[in-house]
Design a protein around this motif. Structure first.
Motif, PDB file in Angstrom:
ATOM      1  N   VAL A  83       0.817  -1.202   0.000  1.00  0.00           N
ATOM      2  CA  VAL A  83       0.000   0.000   0.000  1.00  0.00           C
ATOM      3  C   VAL A  83       0.852   1.255   0.000  1.00  0.00           C
ATOM      4  CG1 VAL A  83      -1.938  -1.091   1.117  1.00  0.00           C
ATOM      5  CG2 VAL A  83      -0.142  -0.115   2.516  1.00  0.00           C
ATOM      6  N   THR A  84       2.106   1.170   0.401  1.00  0.00           N
ATOM      7  CA  THR A  84       2.945   2.352   0.438  1.00  0.00           C
ATOM      8  C   THR A  84       3.137   2.941  -0.948  1.00  0.00           C
ATOM      9  OG1 THR A  84       4.113   1.289   2.258  1.00  0.00           O
ATOM     10  CG2 THR A  84       5.105   3.260   1.339  1.00  0.00           C
ATOM     11  N   ALA A  85       3.058   2.127  -1.970  1.00  0.00           N
ATOM     12  CA  ALA A  85       3.197   2.652  -3.327  1.00  0.00           C
ATOM     13  C   ALA A  85       2.115   3.672  -3.624  1.00  0.00           C
ATOM     14  CB  ALA A  85       3.126   1.506  -4.331  1.00  0.00           C
ATOM     15  N   TRP A  86       0.878   3.363  -3.219  1.00  0.00           N
ATOM     16  CA  TRP A  86      -0.209   4.321  -3.414  1.00  0.00           C
ATOM     17  C   TRP A  86       0.043   5.566  -2.570  1.00  0.00           C
ATOM     18  CZ3 TRP A  86      -3.841   3.953  -7.042  1.00  0.00           C
ATOM     19  CH2 TRP A  86      -4.037   2.700  -7.631  1.00  0.00           C
ATOM     20  N   THR A  87       0.546   5.371  -1.349  1.00  0.00           N
ATOM     21  CA  THR A  87       0.832   6.499  -0.474  1.00  0.00           C
ATOM     22  C   THR A  87       1.869   7.413  -1.106  1.00  0.00           C
ATOM     23  OG1 THR A  87       0.468   5.037   1.402  1.00  0.00           O
ATOM     24  CG2 THR A  87       1.501   7.152   1.853  1.00  0.00           C
ATOM     25  N   ALA A  88       2.927   6.821  -1.628  1.00  0.00           N
ATOM     26  CA  ALA A  88       3.977   7.615  -2.252  1.00  0.00           C
ATOM     27  C   ALA A  88       3.416   8.432  -3.403  1.00  0.00           C
ATOM     28  CB  ALA A  88       5.094   6.699  -2.746  1.00  0.00           C
ATOM     29  N   ALA A  89       2.589   7.790  -4.211  1.00  0.00           N
ATOM     30  CA  ALA A  89       1.997   8.506  -5.336  1.00  0.00           C
ATOM     31  C   ALA A  89       1.149   9.675  -4.852  1.00  0.00           C
ATOM     32  CB  ALA A  89       1.152   7.547  -6.180  1.00  0.00           C
ATOM     33  N   GLY A  90       0.323   9.428  -3.842  1.00  0.00           N
ATOM     34  CA  GLY A  90      -0.532  10.495  -3.321  1.00  0.00           C
ATOM     35  C   GLY A  90       0.256  11.642  -2.728  1.00  0.00           C
ATOM     36  N   ILE A  91       1.301  11.321  -1.986  1.00  0.00           N
ATOM     37  CA  ILE A  91       2.118  12.354  -1.361  1.00  0.00           C
ATOM     38  C   ILE A  91       2.820  13.200  -2.413  1.00  0.00           C
ATOM     39  CG2 ILE A  91       4.196  12.729   0.035  1.00  0.00           C
ATOM     40  CD1 ILE A  91       3.254  10.272   1.665  1.00  0.00           C
ATOM     41  N   LEU A  92       3.311  12.549  -3.438  1.00  0.00           N
ATOM     42  CA  LEU A  92       4.001  13.296  -4.486  1.00  0.00           C
ATOM     43  C   LEU A  92       3.034  14.193  -5.242  1.00  0.00           C
ATOM     44  CD1 LEU A  92       6.373  10.475  -5.662  1.00  0.00           C
ATOM     45  CD2 LEU A  92       7.056  12.615  -4.577  1.00  0.00           C
ATOM     46  N   VAL A  93       1.773  13.763  -5.373  1.00  0.00           N
ATOM     47  CA  VAL A  93       0.770  14.632  -5.979  1.00  0.00           C
ATOM     48  C   VAL A  93       0.575  15.870  -5.101  1.00  0.00           C
ATOM     49  CG1 VAL A  93      -1.688  14.886  -6.428  1.00  0.00           C
ATOM     50  CG2 VAL A  93      -0.483  12.906  -7.276  1.00  0.00           C
ATOM     51  N   LEU A  94       0.517  15.653  -3.778  1.00  0.00           N
ATOM     52  CA  LEU A  94       0.255  16.754  -2.870  1.00  0.00           C
ATOM     53  C   LEU A  94       1.399  17.753  -2.816  1.00  0.00           C
ATOM     54  CD1 LEU A  94      -1.350  14.791   0.098  1.00  0.00           C
ATOM     55  CD2 LEU A  94      -2.497  16.350  -1.454  1.00  0.00           C
ATOM     56  N   GLY A  95       2.615  17.277  -2.982  1.00  0.00           N
ATOM     57  CA  GLY A  95       3.690  18.238  -2.848  1.00  0.00           C
ATOM     58  C   GLY A  95       5.045  17.770  -3.272  1.00  0.00           C
ATOM     59  N   GLY A  96       5.112  16.800  -4.153  1.00  0.00           N
ATOM     60  CA  GLY A  96       6.413  16.285  -4.547  1.00  0.00           C
ATOM     61  C   GLY A  96       7.230  17.276  -5.352  1.00  0.00           C
ATOM     62  N   ALA A  97       6.592  18.316  -5.898  1.00  0.00           N
ATOM     63  CA  ALA A  97       7.327  19.266  -6.737  1.00  0.00           C
ATOM     64  C   ALA A  97       8.110  20.230  -5.867  1.00  0.00           C
ATOM     65  CB  ALA A  97       6.345  20.012  -7.630  1.00  0.00           C
ATOM     66  N   GLY A  98       9.084  19.706  -5.179  1.00  0.00           N
ATOM     67  CA  GLY A  98       9.940  20.518  -4.332  1.00  0.00           C
ATOM     68  C   GLY A  98      10.824  21.419  -5.163  1.00  0.00           C
ATOM     69  N   VAL A  99      11.538  22.334  -4.514  1.00  0.00           N
ATOM     70  CA  VAL A  99      12.402  23.257  -5.239  1.00  0.00           C
ATOM     71  C   VAL A  99      13.829  23.078  -4.771  1.00  0.00           C
ATOM     72  CG1 VAL A  99      10.582  24.946  -5.608  1.00  0.00           C
ATOM     73  CG2 VAL A  99      11.953  25.073  -3.530  1.00  0.00           C
ATOM     74  N   GLY A 100      14.768  23.452  -5.659  1.00  0.00           N
ATOM     75  CA  GLY A 100      16.174  23.491  -5.300  1.00  0.00           C
ATOM     76  C   GLY A 100      16.689  22.195  -4.743  1.00  0.00           C
ATOM     77  N   TYR A 101      17.423  22.305  -3.637  1.00  0.00           N
ATOM     78  CA  TYR A 101      18.070  21.125  -3.078  1.00  0.00           C
ATOM     79  C   TYR A 101      17.067  20.103  -2.567  1.00  0.00           C
ATOM     80  CZ  TYR A 101      17.174  22.347   1.833  1.00  0.00           C
ATOM     81  OH  TYR A 101      16.581  22.618   3.027  1.00  0.00           O
ATOM     82  N   LEU A 102      15.849  20.542  -2.198  1.00  0.00           N
ATOM     83  CA  LEU A 102      14.833  19.602  -1.722  1.00  0.00           C
ATOM     84  C   LEU A 102      14.463  18.627  -2.836  1.00  0.00           C
ATOM     85  CD1 LEU A 102      12.425  21.903   0.324  1.00  0.00           C
ATOM     86  CD2 LEU A 102      14.264  20.426   1.168  1.00  0.00           C
ATOM     87  N   TYR A 103      14.339  19.162  -4.046  1.00  0.00           N
ATOM     88  CA  TYR A 103      14.030  18.305  -5.185  1.00  0.00           C
ATOM     89  C   TYR A 103      15.131  17.275  -5.390  1.00  0.00           C
ATOM     90  CZ  TYR A 103      13.656  16.764 -10.008  1.00  0.00           C
ATOM     91  OH  TYR A 103      13.596  15.994 -11.137  1.00  0.00           O
ATOM     92  N   PHE A 104      16.365  17.723  -5.371  1.00  0.00           N
ATOM     93  CA  PHE A 104      17.476  16.799  -5.615  1.00  0.00           C
ATOM     94  C   PHE A 104      17.619  15.794  -4.481  1.00  0.00           C
ATOM     95  CE2 PHE A 104      18.619  20.412  -8.347  1.00  0.00           C
ATOM     96  CZ  PHE A 104      18.769  19.735  -9.552  1.00  0.00           C
ATOM     97  N   LYS A 105      17.292  16.222  -3.276  1.00  0.00           N
ATOM     98  CA  LYS A 105      17.331  15.294  -2.134  1.00  0.00           C
ATOM     99  C   LYS A 105      16.305  14.189  -2.333  1.00  0.00           C
ATOM    100  CE  LYS A 105      18.004  13.850   2.183  1.00  0.00           C
ATOM    101  NZ  LYS A 105      16.894  12.915   2.372  1.00  0.00           N
ATOM    102  N   LEU A 106      15.092  14.562  -2.689  1.00  0.00           N
ATOM    103  CA  LEU A 106      14.051  13.559  -2.907  1.00  0.00           C
ATOM    104  C   LEU A 106      14.405  12.656  -4.083  1.00  0.00           C
ATOM    105  CD1 LEU A 106      10.824  15.720  -2.406  1.00  0.00           C
ATOM    106  CD2 LEU A 106      11.922  14.213  -0.750  1.00  0.00           C
ATOM    107  N   ASN A 107      14.934  13.271  -5.148  1.00  0.00           N
ATOM    108  CA  ASN A 107      15.312  12.498  -6.320  1.00  0.00           C
ATOM    109  C   ASN A 107      16.380  11.471  -5.969  1.00  0.00           C
ATOM    110  OD1 ASN A 107      14.253  12.785  -9.068  1.00  0.00           O
ATOM    111  ND2 ASN A 107      16.399  12.866  -9.670  1.00  0.00           N
ATOM    112  N   GLY A 108      17.304  11.859  -5.095  1.00  0.00           N
ATOM    113  CA  GLY A 108      18.376  10.960  -4.693  1.00  0.00           C
ATOM    114  C   GLY A 108      17.920   9.828  -3.799  1.00  0.00           C
TER     115      GLY A 108
END
Length: 371
Positions: A34-59
């Motif tokens: 079920v975490t896969a659905w959670t991850a998808a939902g969370i990224l919809v809510l705010g996954g578009a981070g900026v700057g280093y936050l984006y690269f941190k999440l990407n990493g």
């Protein structure tokens, strides 16, 4: 409630023998798909981070190049607007997962839960087909990421595909069984799942019966509860607290919990708290392994945006049609004729017919947990 309706079909062993005789070895290794659905939902809510936050999440993201590993010997992709995603849960048996699952810190990986998620054209409805881990299947020849080859095997448990050859072998096995190409792969681990549920503020479920299972550290009275991470983990792991104690019966609890979790994601108000939002996205991206096509935050955001219109009420959840193995009541075999109805429906982007699951194995955990 029919076997095809919410919260999903009930498949557990006949009487109490199948459940009570099953080995406890896998009790602590229930994959938290079920975490896969959670991850998808969370990224919809705010996954578009900026700057280093984006690269941190990407990493944080881990990827597997399924396409490269499997090559061209796969079912043809059906270009009808639908998508098929294989969602697996894993326990790496090391670090935090060892504490949650028990056993030796041997670094091995296991997957005990699998779901084929079919997102229909228009991305407003989905069908979820659970594949029981104890299903005896014919596994195709597989090659691990490190290059080690494994010969095909007959009459082995479905979850052995992942432990034998990892993600690519699991995908190849599912495609061999169904004749359907998996467009994407998502793998989750349950140490991250527990933390994620806590960061979400818990998930509300209603139990129609008391659940008391010391093995999964779960003790719930009948009624409505907001489960924290530890309790949620116990719920999706429990075998002996409800029904006849079978591993297959637990699928129903997992399916009901997924629906509650999807509803929770859609209602959680994280946009007003940037710190909470980041913590959720950080944990979610650390929890999943994806195929290489989904292996970036931007790709996951696009993927999640395509799922955000799929609500719990528009998710049809069934279990792959199975029968009890006449030679071993602790194992099941595919009910081939009925299973073909399921795969044909998905391939054609049609609803799964009620006849596909009618008369298949049933159990005693139906309706114990509702969202």
């Amino acid at each position: 409630m029919s076997a095809e309706s919410t919260p999903g079909p009930d498949i557990s062993g006949p009487g109490t023998k199948a459940g009570s005789h099953r080995r406890r070895r896998g009790a602590g290794r229930r994959a938290l798909l079920v975490t896969a659905w959670t991850a998808a939902g969370i990224l919809v809510l705010g996954g578009a981070g900026v700057g280093y936050l984006y690269f941190k999440l990407n990493g944080n993201l881990k990827t597997v190049d399924i396409n490269q590993m499997l090559g061209g010997d796969r079912p043809t992709k059906v270009d009808n607007g639908s998508e098929n995603i294989l969602v697996l849960g894993s326990d790496t048996r090391s670090g935090a997962n060892r504490k949650l699952g028990g056993g030796a810190d041997d670094g091995s990986a296991r997957s005990d839960t699998a779901m084929i998620v079919h997102v229909y054209k228009g991305h407003r409805k989905a069908a979820v087909v659970s594949v029981p881990r104890d299903t005896l299947i014919d596994r195709p020849a597989c090659t691990e990421a490190q290059g080690t080859s494994h010969a095909a095997a007959t009459g082995v448990m479905f979850n052995s595909a992942y432990s034998t050859g990892g993600a690519a072998c699991a995908v190849k096995t599912v495609e061999s069984m169904t004749g359907i190409r998996m467009d994407h792969y998502l793998e989750v681990d349950f140490s991250g799942f527990q933390k994620l549920i806590d960061e979400l503020g818990g998930v509300q479920v209603t139990t129609t019966k008391a659940i008391d299972d010391p093995e999964s550290h779960l003790d719930l009275k009948a009624g409505t509860h907001t489960l924290d991470g530890k309790q949620a983990l116990g719920l999706v792991r429990t075998r002996h607290g409800v029904g006849d104690g079978s591993d297959l019966g637990r699928i129903q609890l997992q399916q009901a919990f997924i629906k509650a979790l999807v509803n929770q994601i859609k209602q959680v108000g994280v946009l007003t708290s940037p710190t909470k939002l980041y913590d959720l996205a950080d944990t979610a991206t650390k929890t999943v392994t994806t195929d290489s096509d989904l292996g970036s935050v931007n790709s996951l955001i696009d993927f999640a945006n395509g799922l955000k219109s799929v609500s719990a009420k528009n998710m049809r959840m069934v279990t792959m049609p199975v029968e009890y193995d006449p030679a071993n009541p602790n194992r099941v075999i595919v009910a081939e004729a009925k299973a073909k109805l399921v795969w044909k429906a998905l391939e054609s982007d049609k609803p799964i017919p009620a006849s596909a699951t009618k008369g298949t194995a049933t159990g005693q955990a139906k309706g114990v947990v509702t969202s």
